[in-house]
Design a protein around this motif. Sequence first.
Motif, PDB file in Angstrom:
ATOM      1  N   GLU A 199       0.951  -1.363  -0.245  1.00 58.09           N
ATOM      2  CA  GLU A 199       0.064  -0.276  -0.160  1.00 58.09           C
ATOM      3  C   GLU A 199       1.095   1.644   0.488  1.00 58.09           C
ATOM      4  O   GLU A 199       1.820   1.757   0.711  1.00 58.09           O
ATOM      5  CB  GLU A 199      -0.859  -0.217   1.556  1.00 58.09           C
ATOM      6  N   LEU A 200       0.658   2.145  -0.951  1.00 56.82           N
ATOM      7  CA  LEU A 200       2.270   3.219  -1.192  1.00 56.82           C
ATOM      8  C   LEU A 200       1.716   4.489  -1.115  1.00 56.82           C
ATOM      9  O   LEU A 200       2.006   5.047  -0.816  1.00 56.82           O
ATOM     10  CB  LEU A 200       2.677   2.711  -2.731  1.00 56.82           C
TER      11      LEU A 200
ATOM     12  N   LYS B   5      -0.513   5.031   1.620  1.00 50.90           N
ATOM     13  CA  LYS B   5      -0.589   5.445   2.679  1.00 50.90           C
ATOM     14  C   LYS B   5       0.557   5.792   3.304  1.00 50.90           C
ATOM     15  O   LYS B   5       0.691   7.004   4.897  1.00 50.90           O
ATOM     16  CB  LYS B   5      -1.085   4.546   3.887  1.00 50.90           C
ATOM     17  N   ASP B   6       1.498   5.915   2.555  1.00 51.71           N
ATOM     18  CA  ASP B   6       2.850   6.486   3.170  1.00 51.71           C
ATOM     19  C   ASP B   6       3.871   7.137   2.501  1.00 51.71           C
ATOM     20  O   ASP B   6       3.921   6.631   1.011  1.00 51.71           O
ATOM     21  CB  ASP B   6       4.092   5.458   3.408  1.00 51.71           C
ATOM     22  N   ALA B   7       3.816   8.630   2.565  1.00 53.08           N
ATOM     23  CA  ALA B   7       3.613   9.473   1.291  1.00 53.08           C
ATOM     24  C   ALA B   7       4.972   9.883   1.914  1.00 53.08           C
ATOM     25  O   ALA B   7       5.832   9.661   0.669  1.00 53.08           O
ATOM     26  CB  ALA B   7       3.064  10.598   2.209  1.00 53.08           C
ATOM     27  N   GLU B   8       6.079   9.376   2.648  1.00 49.54           N
ATOM     28  CA  GLU B   8       7.755   9.684   2.553  1.00 49.54           C
ATOM     29  C   GLU B   8       8.348   7.919   1.809  1.00 49.54           C
ATOM     30  O   GLU B   8       9.084   8.530   1.032  1.00 49.54           O
ATOM     31  CB  GLU B   8       8.701   9.797   4.393  1.00 49.54           C
ATOM     32  N   LEU B   9       7.082   7.035   1.488  1.00 46.89           N
ATOM     33  CA  LEU B   9       7.949   5.887   0.511  1.00 46.89           C
ATOM     34  C   LEU B   9       7.330   6.420  -0.553  1.00 46.89           C
ATOM     35  O   LEU B   9       8.004   6.296  -1.059  1.00 46.89           O
ATOM     36  CB  LEU B   9       7.670   4.901   1.113  1.00 46.89           C
ATOM     37  N   GLU B  10       6.131   7.015  -1.205  1.00 43.26           N
ATOM     38  CA  GLU B  10       6.157   7.290  -1.936  1.00 43.26           C
ATOM     39  C   GLU B  10       6.920   8.711  -2.521  1.00 43.26           C
ATOM     40  O   GLU B  10       7.212   8.674  -3.512  1.00 43.26           O
ATOM     41  CB  GLU B  10       4.357   8.377  -1.985  1.00 43.26           C
ATOM     42  N   ARG B  11       6.998   9.559  -1.737  1.00 45.13           N
ATOM     43  CA  ARG B  11       8.442  10.457  -2.127  1.00 45.13           C
ATOM     44  C   ARG B  11       9.012  10.267  -2.369  1.00 45.13           C
ATOM     45  O   ARG B  11      10.328  10.386  -3.629  1.00 45.13           O
ATOM     46  CB  ARG B  11       8.676  11.452  -1.096  1.00 45.13           C
TER      47      ARG B  11
END
Length: 109
Positions: free
Chosen positions: A14-15, A17-23
């Motif tokens: 689930e990408l 939900k995690d904004a830092e991982l997405e960035r």
Amino acid sequence: MFKHKPHPDQMTLELGKDAELERIIEVRAAIRAENDAMRWRFRLIVLETFMMSGLVLAAGLALNQPTALVLRGALIVGAACFASGILLIGLSGATGLLVSRYRRWRRAK
């Protein structure tokens, strides 16, 4: 429509939900795209250099010019073409850096 259901043993990713991982993923993709773009620009310059040298060589030989003069001219044209292409890559990279720094400076104000 048929929607694929994951296997019960498979972890869900689930990408959203995690904004830092997405960035982090976006930054890595941007870096990779930038590297690929530089590689392709260099390939195009090398191809252009060989094409221009080949055209000068073919034209000189087709016009029955002295071979040494034609080879010298083709070498000069190839070197100039390569140098101007490398200069263009360098200047476009420097301009891109300056524009990005200017944008960051404007946002910080």
